[in-house]
Design a protein around this motif. Sequence first.
Motif, PDB file in Angstrom:
ATOM      1  N   GLY A 148      -9.636  -6.264  -0.479  1.00 42.42           N
ATOM      2  CA  GLY A 148      -9.589  -7.656  -0.932  1.00 42.42           C
ATOM      3  C   GLY A 148      -8.170  -8.180  -1.128  1.00 42.42           C
ATOM      4  N   GLY A 149      -7.172  -7.416  -0.707  1.00 37.75           N
ATOM      5  CA  GLY A 149      -5.771  -7.833  -0.865  1.00 37.75           C
ATOM      6  C   GLY A 149      -5.423  -8.984   0.063  1.00 37.75           C
ATOM      7  N   LEU A 150      -4.279  -9.619  -0.211  1.00 43.77           N
ATOM      8  CA  LEU A 150      -3.862 -10.780   0.573  1.00 43.77           C
ATOM      9  C   LEU A 150      -3.632 -10.408   2.038  1.00 43.77           C
ATOM     10  N   THR A 151      -4.152 -11.240   2.912  1.00 44.53           N
ATOM     11  CA  THR A 151      -3.823 -11.121   4.327  1.00 44.53           C
ATOM     12  C   THR A 151      -2.609 -12.023   4.584  1.00 44.53           C
ATOM     13  N   LEU A 152      -2.021 -11.895   5.768  1.00 44.70           N
ATOM     14  CA  LEU A 152      -0.793 -12.659   6.048  1.00 44.70           C
ATOM     15  C   LEU A 152      -0.974 -14.156   5.871  1.00 44.70           C
ATOM     16  N   GLU A 153      -2.179 -14.616   6.199  1.00 43.24           N
ATOM     17  CA  GLU A 153      -2.473 -16.041   6.092  1.00 43.24           C
ATOM     18  C   GLU A 153      -2.215 -16.566   4.676  1.00 43.24           C
ATOM     19  N   PHE A 154      -2.416 -15.703   3.684  1.00 40.61           N
ATOM     20  CA  PHE A 154      -2.330 -16.140   2.289  1.00 40.61           C
ATOM     21  C   PHE A 154      -1.117 -15.580   1.547  1.00 40.61           C
TER      22      PHE A 154
ATOM     23  N   PRO B   2       6.496 -13.100   8.534  1.00 41.37           N
ATOM     24  CA  PRO B   2       5.631 -13.065   9.713  1.00 41.37           C
ATOM     25  C   PRO B   2       4.845 -14.374   9.885  1.00 41.37           C
ATOM     26  N   VAL B   3       4.198 -14.502  11.030  1.00 37.97           N
ATOM     27  CA  VAL B   3       3.282 -15.625  11.290  1.00 37.97           C
ATOM     28  C   VAL B   3       2.069 -15.480  10.354  1.00 37.97           C
ATOM     29  N   LYS B   4       1.449 -16.602   9.986  1.00 42.15           N
ATOM     30  CA  LYS B   4       0.281 -16.565   9.083  1.00 42.15           C
ATOM     31  C   LYS B   4      -0.987 -16.218   9.861  1.00 42.15           C
ATOM     32  N   PHE B   5      -1.003 -15.036  10.461  1.00 42.06           N
ATOM     33  CA  PHE B   5      -2.160 -14.627  11.254  1.00 42.06           C
ATOM     34  C   PHE B   5      -3.399 -14.475  10.365  1.00 42.06           C
ATOM     35  N   HIS B   6      -4.479 -15.074  10.828  1.00 41.14           N
ATOM     36  CA  HIS B   6      -5.774 -15.008  10.139  1.00 41.14           C
ATOM     37  C   HIS B   6      -6.258 -13.556  10.051  1.00 41.14           C
ATOM     38  N   GLN B   7      -6.672 -13.132   8.877  1.00 35.58           N
ATOM     39  CA  GLN B   7      -7.242 -11.805   8.600  1.00 35.58           C
ATOM     40  C   GLN B   7      -6.291 -10.629   8.785  1.00 35.58           C
ATOM     41  N   SER B   8      -5.011 -10.931   9.034  1.00 33.74           N
ATOM     42  CA  SER B   8      -4.108  -9.857   9.437  1.00 33.74           C
ATOM     43  C   SER B   8      -3.610  -9.026   8.256  1.00 33.74           C
TER      44      SER B   8
ATOM     45  N   VAL C  76       0.119  14.934   3.065  1.00 34.74           N
ATOM     46  CA  VAL C  76       0.042  14.361   1.716  1.00 34.74           C
ATOM     47  C   VAL C  76      -1.310  13.699   1.462  1.00 34.74           C
ATOM     48  N   ASP C  77      -1.557  13.526   0.196  1.00 34.53           N
ATOM     49  CA  ASP C  77      -2.791  12.945  -0.261  1.00 34.53           C
ATOM     50  C   ASP C  77      -2.428  11.568  -0.813  1.00 34.53           C
ATOM     51  N   GLY C  78      -2.597  10.529  -0.022  1.00 40.58           N
ATOM     52  CA  GLY C  78      -2.277   9.186  -0.538  1.00 40.58           C
ATOM     53  C   GLY C  78      -0.870   8.745  -0.183  1.00 40.58           C
ATOM     54  N   MET C  79      -0.667   7.444  -0.277  1.00 33.50           N
ATOM     55  CA  MET C  79       0.606   6.817   0.053  1.00 33.50           C
ATOM     56  C   MET C  79       0.996   5.970  -1.142  1.00 33.50           C
ATOM     57  N   PRO C  80       1.605   6.621  -2.170  1.00 32.94           N
ATOM     58  CA  PRO C  80       1.806   5.936  -3.460  1.00 32.94           C
ATOM     59  C   PRO C  80       2.601   4.637  -3.364  1.00 32.94           C
ATOM     60  N   ILE C  81       3.655   4.592  -2.537  1.00 29.22           N
ATOM     61  CA  ILE C  81       4.449   3.355  -2.482  1.00 29.22           C
ATOM     62  C   ILE C  81       3.614   2.246  -1.848  1.00 29.22           C
ATOM     63  N   HIS C  82       2.948   2.556  -0.745  1.00 28.20           N
ATOM     64  CA  HIS C  82       2.060   1.558  -0.124  1.00 28.20           C
ATOM     65  C   HIS C  82       1.027   1.059  -1.137  1.00 28.20           C
ATOM     66  N   GLN C  83       0.367   1.996  -1.801  1.00 30.03           N
ATOM     67  CA  GLN C  83      -0.740   1.612  -2.686  1.00 30.03           C
ATOM     68  C   GLN C  83      -0.258   0.777  -3.871  1.00 30.03           C
TER      69      GLN C  83
ATOM     70  N   ALA D  56       1.123  -6.264   4.847  1.00 27.95           N
ATOM     71  CA  ALA D  56       0.565  -7.194   3.860  1.00 27.95           C
ATOM     72  C   ALA D  56      -0.298  -6.401   2.881  1.00 27.95           C
ATOM     73  N   PRO D  57      -0.538  -6.950   1.684  1.00 26.46           N
ATOM     74  CA  PRO D  57      -1.367  -6.238   0.696  1.00 26.46           C
ATOM     75  C   PRO D  57      -2.709  -5.752   1.268  1.00 26.46           C
ATOM     76  N   ALA D  58      -3.329  -6.521   2.151  1.00 23.46           N
ATOM     77  CA  ALA D  58      -4.641  -6.138   2.691  1.00 23.46           C
ATOM     78  C   ALA D  58      -4.610  -4.810   3.452  1.00 23.46           C
ATOM     79  N   HIS D  59      -3.421  -4.327   3.791  1.00 22.53           N
ATOM     80  CA  HIS D  59      -3.302  -3.063   4.536  1.00 22.53           C
ATOM     81  C   HIS D  59      -3.808  -1.872   3.718  1.00 22.53           C
ATOM     82  N   PHE D  60      -3.568  -1.908   2.388  1.00 20.71           N
ATOM     83  CA  PHE D  60      -3.975  -0.763   1.553  1.00 20.71           C
ATOM     84  C   PHE D  60      -4.809  -1.164   0.334  1.00 20.71           C
ATOM     85  N   VAL D  61      -5.099  -2.458   0.211  1.00 19.16           N
ATOM     86  CA  VAL D  61      -5.799  -2.924  -0.989  1.00 19.16           C
ATOM     87  C   VAL D  61      -7.047  -3.681  -0.577  1.00 19.16           C
TER      88      VAL D  61
END
Length: 290
Positions: free
Chosen positions: A83-89, A240-246, A203-210, A76-81
């Motif tokens: 304030g990014g979206l968690t699965l719930e959103f 995926p399931v809409k897991f809170h904070q995930s 490597v320095d950074g994960m460009p596709i993820h980011q 989900a976006p929250a993995h590398f961003v």
Amino acid sequence: MDPRYLSWVCTALILAGAYSKVIDLSHAHKPNTFMVPGMPKYKWNQISKRDDTKKNNYYETGSYSTGEHGGTHLDAPAHFVKGGLTLEFLPIENTIAEGVMIDCSEEARQNPRYQVTVEKIESWESEHGPIPQQAAVIFNFGWFKFFDDPVKFVGTSAAITDNFVFPTISEEAGEFLLRQRDIKIIGADVMSPDPFTIKGVQVDGMPIHQRYLARNRVIVENLNATDQLPPRGFRFYASPVKFHQSTGAQVRAFAVIGDSTGGNSASAWNGAATTVISLVTVALLAALVY
Ligand SMILES: *[C@@H]1O[C@H](CO)[C@@H](O)[C@H](O)[C@H]1NC(C)=O
């Protein structure tokens, strides 16, 4: 026409119109399933069990825990961003898309550090036509076969990402798919579309993820059976399931071949073909009856 032949023709047309096939693209999620280093493995505990066969009364429940990033899963976006979206959103639309499969298994077989290039994508397009907008682009490296063996899957049995080696997608190819093709989902049968090392150097950074996650485009990792996919003509699902904070979770990733839901040109054609087949079928049935 002989009515017997006509009924066979009708049956064949109905089957062709209704044709669709599901391809399971998931690995089973088990206690020994490969996880991103640091992620707890899957655990299942029985909570209750009642087995009263005389009364035909069986009942069982359990609970499970697992790290988010491991097995066949979605980032989900929250993995590398921040304030990014968690699965719930995360909107469910972001997890379903018209799919294309780019086969890089031969390149990966020759070089486990292979990185998909822009030229590779362009040569795929010259053979199979342009990648549609908002697509799910799935890479088959032939790596799903190695999933149960970390030495083959990431090049080492030690859970240290610095030493991981597996085929990936170059920063340029990732950027091309994002900017020039406006794709929605990137997926592969390896643990990450970004490499952990290039030519042995960390490597320095994960460009596709980011870059993808910053635009709410999601990443699906450790897919299974990607060699079963046709180059195009399927819809990809990884919800995926809409897991809170995930920041991610395992998914039952699958593809439906001949799925015509959705509103882009290729699937509109699919829908039109189905309509024509249905109309012809009805006309033939009418001819049979009258
Ligand atoms: C991967 O998919 C194949 C083919 O469907 C299946 O036989 C195999 O069990 C799957 N692997 C895992 C780890 O689930």
